[in-house]
Design a protein around this motif. Sequence first.
Motif, PDB file in Angstrom:
ATOM      1  N   ALA A 469       0.825  -1.206   0.000  1.00  0.00           N
ATOM      2  CA  ALA A 469       0.000   0.000   0.000  1.00  0.00           C
ATOM      3  C   ALA A 469       0.864   1.262   0.000  1.00  0.00           C
ATOM      4  CB  ALA A 469      -0.936  -0.010   1.205  1.00  0.00           C
ATOM      5  N   ILE A 470       1.908   1.261   0.827  1.00  0.00           N
ATOM      6  CA  ILE A 470       2.788   2.437   0.888  1.00  0.00           C
ATOM      7  C   ILE A 470       3.576   2.575  -0.403  1.00  0.00           C
ATOM      8  CG2 ILE A 470       4.771   3.440   2.084  1.00  0.00           C
ATOM      9  CD1 ILE A 470       3.732   2.231   4.650  1.00  0.00           C
ATOM     10  N   TRP A 472       2.645   1.804  -3.465  1.00  0.00           N
ATOM     11  CA  TRP A 472       1.830   2.409  -4.518  1.00  0.00           C
ATOM     12  C   TRP A 472       1.413   3.833  -4.157  1.00  0.00           C
ATOM     13  CZ3 TRP A 472       2.620   0.685  -8.936  1.00  0.00           C
ATOM     14  CH2 TRP A 472       2.768  -0.678  -9.190  1.00  0.00           C
ATOM     15  N   ALA A 473       1.231   4.095  -2.864  1.00  0.00           N
ATOM     16  CA  ALA A 473       0.920   5.475  -2.455  1.00  0.00           C
ATOM     17  C   ALA A 473       2.075   6.401  -2.815  1.00  0.00           C
ATOM     18  CB  ALA A 473       0.635   5.522  -0.959  1.00  0.00           C
ATOM     19  N   ARG A 474       3.293   5.953  -2.611  1.00  0.00           N
ATOM     20  CA  ARG A 474       4.467   6.751  -2.977  1.00  0.00           C
ATOM     21  C   ARG A 474       4.543   6.964  -4.475  1.00  0.00           C
ATOM     22  NH1 ARG A 474       9.324   3.895   0.251  1.00  0.00           N
ATOM     23  NH2 ARG A 474      10.250   4.277  -1.789  1.00  0.00           N
ATOM     24  N   MET A 476       1.960   7.171  -6.473  1.00  0.00           N
ATOM     25  CA  MET A 476       0.875   8.047  -6.899  1.00  0.00           C
ATOM     26  C   MET A 476       1.061   9.487  -6.433  1.00  0.00           C
ATOM     27  SD  MET A 476      -2.375   5.518  -6.282  1.00  0.00           S
ATOM     28  CE  MET A 476      -3.568   6.682  -6.921  1.00  0.00           C
ATOM     29  N   VAL A 477       1.631   9.685  -5.241  1.00  0.00           N
ATOM     30  CA  VAL A 477       1.700  11.027  -4.679  1.00  0.00           C
ATOM     31  C   VAL A 477       2.564  11.967  -5.513  1.00  0.00           C
ATOM     32  CG1 VAL A 477       3.704  10.669  -3.159  1.00  0.00           C
ATOM     33  CG2 VAL A 477       1.909  12.288  -2.498  1.00  0.00           C
ATOM     34  N   GLU A 483      -0.971   9.250 -13.941  1.00  0.00           N
ATOM     35  CA  GLU A 483      -1.977   9.774 -13.027  1.00  0.00           C
ATOM     36  C   GLU A 483      -2.498  11.136 -13.504  1.00  0.00           C
ATOM     37  OE1 GLU A 483      -0.829   6.353 -10.786  1.00  0.00           O
ATOM     38  OE2 GLU A 483       0.179   7.660 -12.185  1.00  0.00           O
ATOM     39  N   TRP A 507      -3.287  18.494  -6.569  1.00  0.00           N
ATOM     40  CA  TRP A 507      -2.452  17.278  -6.566  1.00  0.00           C
ATOM     41  C   TRP A 507      -1.018  17.628  -6.977  1.00  0.00           C
ATOM     42  CZ3 TRP A 507      -4.594  12.056  -8.852  1.00  0.00           C
ATOM     43  CH2 TRP A 507      -3.773  11.005  -8.435  1.00  0.00           C
TER      44      TRP A 507
END
Length: 525
Positions: A469-470, A472-474, A476-477, A483, A507
């Motif tokens: 999870a982390i 993919w969060a990294r 995307m951010v 994106e 974003w």
Amino acid sequence: MTRVVLLGPTGPNSPEGHPLLTALPGSPTVIGRLHGQLASLDPNPITIVRAEIADQYEGYSGTVVRTEDLAADLRAIADAVEDATENLLIMPANSVIHDELIYQITKSKRGALALVAKEPRPVDENGEPLVEEEVVPIEEALPEIGDHVHEGLPVRARISKSRVVSVGSAYHAVTRPNAVLLGPLYLHHKHAPTLAEAARELAGMAHLLGPEDDLVQLLVLCLVRRGVSVGIRGRRDLFYQRVTSQESADEAVAAMAEYDEDRSRLNNAVKGADGFFTTFFVSTYSRFIARWAARRGLTPNQVTLFSIFLGVASATCFATGTRAGAIAGAVLIYFAFVFDCVDGQLARYARKFGVLGAWLDATFDRFKEYVVFAGLAIGAAVAGLGDVWTLALAALALQSVRHLLDFSFGAANRRKPSAPPRPGLALSVSPDTELRAALEQRRAAKQEENAGVARTLLRMWAKAGRFRAIYWARKMVVFPIGERFAAIAITAALFDPRVTFITLLIWGSVALVYTLTGRLVRSLA
């Protein structure tokens, strides 16, 4: 170009009878097939082979160097590589290997890379791992001359997750050996003089070596003892095997036929570190479009131009200011991005690279994005939503600043000083105890150096990335291009251009702060 050096089989790996074996597809012999595979790298390879079987290697392009013993083999290798101005591929001449594996090895960015196979752990009759009693910790283990054999080679190498730690021979002892060096060795030409010097020194010690010692393992021994970092890779989903008899050649051909080389090549055409949207909503099928395009002779530049056309068409649809136009524009901008991915995958799959293509891809990614901004702003004016040009120009300025920071940080990183050399050990010393101690001391010094707050934060953040999870969060951010195009397509189709630009600004600002913070911490570390 690459200088190719082929090593004739010696010792226990010498073929039974004729060294040139038949029944391989596309060629009547193993060496003939290998010459065909390597022709694009080096049409005139150097083959180093024992005099008694050298006649079997004549008749092919390149030079055949006849030797009498192991010392002569090592000196011949030194002569072949010492003046190299191209990178080197050193490989046993009795290799059966996939073309794609050769390609992946020779495209490595490592200064040295060896193909390895780890010795499997012993199992019982039920296939369960055997638990060894009183296993001595590696810190307390004594160096040994490995007597295990795996794939016909003595297990006399110690590997870690990313590199060769130590290599042994009949004279050189290794602490807890766990792998064999299968054959292909790729080497940057800057290390060629080091290898030549060490090979000549080892040739003077040939009386200490044994008939079972493999030439490739001895060459990696020379490199490691000279402080060269030798990276490792396994066969993964591709095939490699040395053959020593007609039976083993037939078995190798049958085993290789069970591998899907084209699928591996296709998977390798996809970038391994893409963003979330690209990975799950584009690359799952875009690779097959790339293969379809390659089989019909399309070039990456043609696909790039088609992607640009879709981007302009998307902007035109957005400029109509209608809901139907917005939906059509969203669909077109999505497929513009899909084909933007396809052109790179096609280039890697078909191996068609060019300066023009790289320039087109880098330049027109920005062009498509910015022309869509203009289309959205025009569409808002046509629809009577008021002036959104200020938002459009702010989004364009923000993205331009982010691109500028990306390029400047990349340029700064390229100017960073190189890492200190790895410790080495004299070839005259048998046990690798001093080498392992020096490596442990180097690791401890690096840990002490990394004890600062900035490096501690970076290390903790890197470890956190092990959680999916982390991770993919990294991804995307930072708001990568996949994106961004997805955000444009979704918000433009469902809402109006003002929502699109506000989304891009919010974003994008978060991504800018996150990126700047990370780079500041890295600069202080």
